[in-house]
Design a protein around this motif. Sequence first.
Motif, PDB file in Angstrom:
ATOM      1  N   GLY A 297     -24.345 -32.077  12.439  1.00  0.00           N
ATOM      2  CA  GLY A 297     -24.704 -31.038  13.350  1.00  0.00           C
ATOM      3  C   GLY A 297     -24.789 -31.205  14.773  1.00  0.00           C
ATOM      4  N   PRO A 298     -25.241 -30.249  15.604  1.00  0.00           N
ATOM      5  CA  PRO A 298     -25.573 -30.612  17.190  1.00  0.00           C
ATOM      6  C   PRO A 298     -26.119 -31.861  17.375  1.00  0.00           C
ATOM      7  CG  PRO A 298     -26.346 -28.435  16.473  1.00  0.00           C
ATOM      8  CD  PRO A 298     -26.182 -29.395  15.244  1.00  0.00           C
TER       9      PRO A 298
ATOM     10  N   ASP B 174      -6.712 -32.683  21.924  1.00  0.00           N
ATOM     11  CA  ASP B 174      -7.173 -31.753  22.860  1.00  0.00           C
ATOM     12  C   ASP B 174      -8.406 -31.416  23.093  1.00  0.00           C
ATOM     13  OD1 ASP B 174      -4.316 -31.435  23.162  1.00  0.00           O
ATOM     14  OD2 ASP B 174      -4.185 -29.790  21.829  1.00  0.00           O
ATOM     15  N   ASN B 175      -9.512 -32.185  22.567  1.00  0.00           N
ATOM     16  CA  ASN B 175     -10.689 -32.000  22.676  1.00  0.00           C
ATOM     17  C   ASN B 175     -11.312 -33.063  23.980  1.00  0.00           C
ATOM     18  OD1 ASN B 175     -10.956 -31.222  19.502  1.00  0.00           O
ATOM     19  ND2 ASN B 175     -12.075 -29.788  21.039  1.00  0.00           N
ATOM     20  N   CYS B 176     -12.194 -32.549  24.768  1.00  0.00           N
ATOM     21  CA  CYS B 176     -12.603 -33.408  25.887  1.00  0.00           C
ATOM     22  C   CYS B 176     -14.127 -33.891  25.442  1.00  0.00           C
ATOM     23  CB  CYS B 176     -12.765 -32.557  27.084  1.00  0.00           C
ATOM     24  SG  CYS B 176     -13.634 -33.650  28.332  1.00  0.00           S
ATOM     25  N   MET B 177     -14.120 -35.028  25.372  1.00  0.00           N
ATOM     26  CA  MET B 177     -15.412 -35.668  24.731  1.00  0.00           C
ATOM     27  C   MET B 177     -16.865 -35.236  25.748  1.00  0.00           C
ATOM     28  SD  MET B 177     -14.061 -36.036  21.688  1.00  0.00           S
ATOM     29  CE  MET B 177     -15.777 -36.444  20.991  1.00  0.00           C
ATOM     30  N   VAL B 178     -16.350 -35.319  26.805  1.00  0.00           N
ATOM     31  CA  VAL B 178     -17.495 -35.108  27.617  1.00  0.00           C
ATOM     32  C   VAL B 178     -18.004 -33.575  27.682  1.00  0.00           C
ATOM     33  CG1 VAL B 178     -18.228 -35.232  30.138  1.00  0.00           C
ATOM     34  CG2 VAL B 178     -16.615 -36.751  29.384  1.00  0.00           C
ATOM     35  N   ASP B 179     -16.889 -32.661  27.538  1.00  0.00           N
ATOM     36  CA  ASP B 179     -17.206 -31.267  27.120  1.00  0.00           C
ATOM     37  C   ASP B 179     -17.952 -31.005  25.950  1.00  0.00           C
ATOM     38  OD1 ASP B 179     -16.662 -28.600  28.350  1.00  0.00           O
ATOM     39  OD2 ASP B 179     -15.577 -28.167  26.547  1.00  0.00           O
ATOM     40  N   ILE B 180     -17.474 -31.665  25.139  1.00  0.00           N
ATOM     41  CA  ILE B 180     -18.223 -31.622  23.618  1.00  0.00           C
ATOM     42  C   ILE B 180     -19.703 -32.109  23.669  1.00  0.00           C
ATOM     43  CG2 ILE B 180     -18.362 -32.904  21.408  1.00  0.00           C
ATOM     44  CD1 ILE B 180     -16.117 -30.773  21.340  1.00  0.00           C
ATOM     45  N   ALA B 181     -20.120 -33.085  24.445  1.00  0.00           N
ATOM     46  CA  ALA B 181     -21.202 -33.439  24.466  1.00  0.00           C
ATOM     47  C   ALA B 181     -22.120 -32.393  25.510  1.00  0.00           C
ATOM     48  CB  ALA B 181     -21.430 -34.941  25.310  1.00  0.00           C
TER      49      ALA B 181
ATOM     50  N   ALA C   6     -30.354 -36.496  21.480  1.00  0.00           N
ATOM     51  CA  ALA C   6     -29.379 -37.552  22.636  1.00  0.00           C
ATOM     52  C   ALA C   6     -28.128 -38.031  21.934  1.00  0.00           C
ATOM     53  CB  ALA C   6     -30.146 -38.441  23.243  1.00  0.00           C
ATOM     54  N   ASN C   7     -27.869 -37.752  20.476  1.00  0.00           N
ATOM     55  CA  ASN C   7     -26.937 -38.357  19.790  1.00  0.00           C
ATOM     56  C   ASN C   7     -25.585 -38.162  20.183  1.00  0.00           C
ATOM     57  OD1 ASN C   7     -28.311 -40.222  18.131  1.00  0.00           O
ATOM     58  ND2 ASN C   7     -28.513 -38.660  16.560  1.00  0.00           N
ATOM     59  N   PRO C   8     -25.126 -36.789  20.598  1.00  0.00           N
ATOM     60  CA  PRO C   8     -23.857 -36.470  21.000  1.00  0.00           C
ATOM     61  C   PRO C   8     -23.607 -37.169  22.534  1.00  0.00           C
ATOM     62  CG  PRO C   8     -25.125 -34.555  20.461  1.00  0.00           C
ATOM     63  CD  PRO C   8     -26.085 -35.418  20.347  1.00  0.00           C
ATOM     64  N   VAL C   9     -24.723 -37.521  23.303  1.00  0.00           N
ATOM     65  CA  VAL C   9     -24.392 -37.727  24.484  1.00  0.00           C
ATOM     66  C   VAL C   9     -24.018 -39.383  24.203  1.00  0.00           C
ATOM     67  CG1 VAL C   9     -25.196 -38.478  26.808  1.00  0.00           C
ATOM     68  CG2 VAL C   9     -25.552 -36.236  25.835  1.00  0.00           C
ATOM     69  N   MET C  10     -24.973 -39.972  23.589  1.00  0.00           N
ATOM     70  CA  MET C  10     -24.956 -41.417  23.298  1.00  0.00           C
ATOM     71  C   MET C  10     -23.699 -41.851  22.757  1.00  0.00           C
ATOM     72  SD  MET C  10     -29.035 -42.835  22.715  1.00  0.00           S
ATOM     73  CE  MET C  10     -29.059 -41.940  21.344  1.00  0.00           C
ATOM     74  N   SER C  11     -23.378 -40.868  21.656  1.00  0.00           N
ATOM     75  CA  SER C  11     -22.200 -41.587  20.895  1.00  0.00           C
ATOM     76  C   SER C  11     -20.903 -41.278  21.695  1.00  0.00           C
ATOM     77  CB  SER C  11     -22.020 -40.988  19.519  1.00  0.00           C
ATOM     78  OG  SER C  11     -22.013 -39.402  19.828  1.00  0.00           O
ATOM     79  N   THR C  12     -20.732 -40.344  22.265  1.00  0.00           N
ATOM     80  CA  THR C  12     -19.524 -39.961  23.187  1.00  0.00           C
ATOM     81  C   THR C  12     -19.547 -41.095  24.308  1.00  0.00           C
ATOM     82  OG1 THR C  12     -20.643 -38.327  24.355  1.00  0.00           O
ATOM     83  CG2 THR C  12     -19.288 -37.566  22.689  1.00  0.00           C
ATOM     84  N   ILE C  13     -20.439 -41.535  24.959  1.00  0.00           N
ATOM     85  CA  ILE C  13     -20.592 -42.624  25.835  1.00  0.00           C
ATOM     86  C   ILE C  13     -20.172 -43.989  25.426  1.00  0.00           C
ATOM     87  CG2 ILE C  13     -22.044 -44.121  27.483  1.00  0.00           C
ATOM     88  CD1 ILE C  13     -23.512 -41.498  28.327  1.00  0.00           C
ATOM     89  N   ARG C  14     -20.579 -43.952  24.236  1.00  0.00           N
ATOM     90  CA  ARG C  14     -20.576 -45.439  23.508  1.00  0.00           C
ATOM     91  C   ARG C  14     -18.899 -45.670  23.075  1.00  0.00           C
ATOM     92  NH1 ARG C  14     -23.170 -46.800  17.657  1.00  0.00           N
ATOM     93  NH2 ARG C  14     -22.279 -48.695  17.151  1.00  0.00           N
ATOM     94  N   TYR C  15     -18.498 -44.505  22.534  1.00  0.00           N
ATOM     95  CA  TYR C  15     -17.116 -44.456  21.825  1.00  0.00           C
ATOM     96  C   TYR C  15     -15.779 -44.106  22.818  1.00  0.00           C
ATOM     97  CZ  TYR C  15     -19.243 -45.520  17.466  1.00  0.00           C
ATOM     98  OH  TYR C  15     -20.166 -46.072  16.724  1.00  0.00           O
ATOM     99  N   PHE C  16     -16.460 -43.125  23.943  1.00  0.00           N
ATOM    100  CA  PHE C  16     -15.305 -42.547  24.783  1.00  0.00           C
ATOM    101  C   PHE C  16     -15.770 -42.498  26.435  1.00  0.00           C
ATOM    102  CE2 PHE C  16     -15.486 -40.065  20.680  1.00  0.00           C
ATOM    103  CZ  PHE C  16     -14.057 -40.424  20.483  1.00  0.00           C
ATOM    104  N   ARG C  17     -16.378 -43.748  26.599  1.00  0.00           N
ATOM    105  CA  ARG C  17     -16.693 -43.967  27.987  1.00  0.00           C
ATOM    106  C   ARG C  17     -15.588 -43.607  29.126  1.00  0.00           C
ATOM    107  NH1 ARG C  17     -21.715 -46.859  29.243  1.00  0.00           N
ATOM    108  NH2 ARG C  17     -21.701 -47.298  31.657  1.00  0.00           N
ATOM    109  N   ASP C  18     -14.433 -44.265  28.746  1.00  0.00           N
ATOM    110  CA  ASP C  18     -13.400 -44.112  29.367  1.00  0.00           C
ATOM    111  C   ASP C  18     -13.189 -42.723  29.922  1.00  0.00           C
ATOM    112  OD1 ASP C  18     -12.758 -43.532  26.909  1.00  0.00           O
ATOM    113  OD2 ASP C  18     -10.460 -43.671  27.369  1.00  0.00           O
TER     114      ASP C  18
END
Length: 625
Positions: free
Chosen positions: A425-426, A463-470, A535-547
């Motif tokens: 979930g969120p 096609d999904n932007c992980m920063v936008d997802i967070a 904070a999980n959506p932010v931390m996980s996207t930074i962890r795996y999609f920092r680029d």
Amino acid sequence: MAVQTTKQGRLNSAAELETLRQEIKSATGENPRLITICCGTGCLAYGGAKLAQAFRDEIETRGLQDKVGVKTTGCHGFCERGPLVVIRPENILYQRVKPEDVGDVISDTIEQGKVVERLLYTLPGTKERVTYEHDVPFYKKQMRLVFGANGYIDPTLIEDYIGVGGYTAMVKALFSMTPDEVVSEVKRSGLRGRGGGGFSAGAKWESTREAHGGLKYLICNCDEGDPGAFMDRSLMEGNPFGILEGMVIAAYAIGCHEGYIYIRHEYPVAVKHAEMAIAKAEAMGLLGDNILGSGFSFKIKINRGGGAFVCGESTALMASVEGRIGEPRAKYIHTSEKGLWDRPTVLNNVETLANVPLIINRGAQWYSSIGTANSKGTKIFSLVGKVNNTGLIEVPMGITLREIIYDIGGGILKNKKFKAVQTGGPSGGCLPAEMLDLAVDFDELSRAGSMMGSGAMIVMDEDNCMVDIARYFVSFLEGESCGKCVPCREGLKRMNQILERITNGNGRDGDIELLEDLSETLTWGALCGLGGGAANPVMSTIRYFRDEYEAHIKEKRCPAGVCKPLITYNIVEANCPGCNLCIKACPVNAITSPGKKMPVILDQSKCTKCGACYDVCRLNAVEVR
């Protein structure tokens, strides 16, 4: 259609229940010919009720009432393909059936034994048609222990539930086991709560049982605040008597006589079925005073929730039941000692309680043989997002993400590249392609930076932007925060502001580090578990999609082509035949034609980046940079 039996009214003993069961089985016969029509909320929206009536009318017109019956059931899970029709006992699955198809189904399948090919499921790759429900890949790898009855019983008929063995677990618990033995059995099974926290259900029951005070409560949570999650709703809609049976067993184990079903007001079918089930079970002596003459009494009330996400937290939910604002409180004292109205209280969600009759009937040893070392049994997920087969699935703990997404889900839509899956979930995390072989259980998901949560699983593609997802999930959580504690109220607000800044092309050096600091503060400083996981959506996207974060901030570029301030649409002249479809689609006349069969021209000063041209072009003549 209700089964006619000699026994009417209240059952006063386990023997009377068993006699009734045998009468029901005798009346229905072995493997009766049935047309089962899914009437869960999804299929009802597709016209399931009208379809069922069309089948009844057609059968009456042809005089086939003695040869085949019609049964409306709860959700079958494959919601994307509804309305679903299954012909039993062969289990022929027809999908996306309309009232105008009814004549062919009756004529060909029921009268002539032939299959209506055009209504069968077609494999996306080979185009091969699949006849039987159990051969469809969506169902093939599932283990439908809890959810399976949904496709066989009419949830409005208590006789249906009794006929398939309903209430045998309750009889066993009330007449053959002590409360301590029930608690012990559930503890040994390894059942962990399916509502999000993953606490041991048996340990929670034991704490409440041992808590001081004669008055105790049991609450069944059917509120599901996670977007895209509808497991509990579908269980309550499709098998409400099974949930009630689980509640009676739990109440007997902890020594309580009053219970609540907390159910969201936006679930009208689930509310209706729960109310109906309580009334019927009470009338038959399967709920209420002196259940089946056992001397044990247990009554259930329904409390409708307003749909607040924060009421997924136990103390907030209990505050809501008490008539107060749904806000969490600090748990210096566990709710097993001071919960609802400061009385010892057990809170389990629908899916947890639905597992209980299985454990009592088949034993802890059997149940604990399914799953992984610390996560036993099965789990129901709502599989949604950019995957070919969406719906509800029930799988054994330990199955990999790859098996769920590719074998059951049928892979990614339009053969695009898998990018991530968000679980829980969120407040869950986004896991990348490198983790597709992760075994799905409570502990592995947590170690990977995500969570089991209630079971939502959202698949994303290239096609999904992980920063936008967070940004999306933090925005959702900010809106749902109760605002009681500073880390959640202010932390989510600041994080959302930073993420909006980044996706608008105004990211700054240090933004990633600031998000990490705020995430850590939120994780350790929030009052409740929902805030702690926010904070999980932010931390996980930074962890795996920092680029992707760095591309937004340093290069002012959105690699996925999602964030409008960072992209432009361009015409690829080599691919453009001048068909003018994009000109027709453009709402602001930004595209013009220089001549017949010549590549079109896009005026960037007029383009609003709506993407309409990109969506209609099938020749890759519009690209996103």
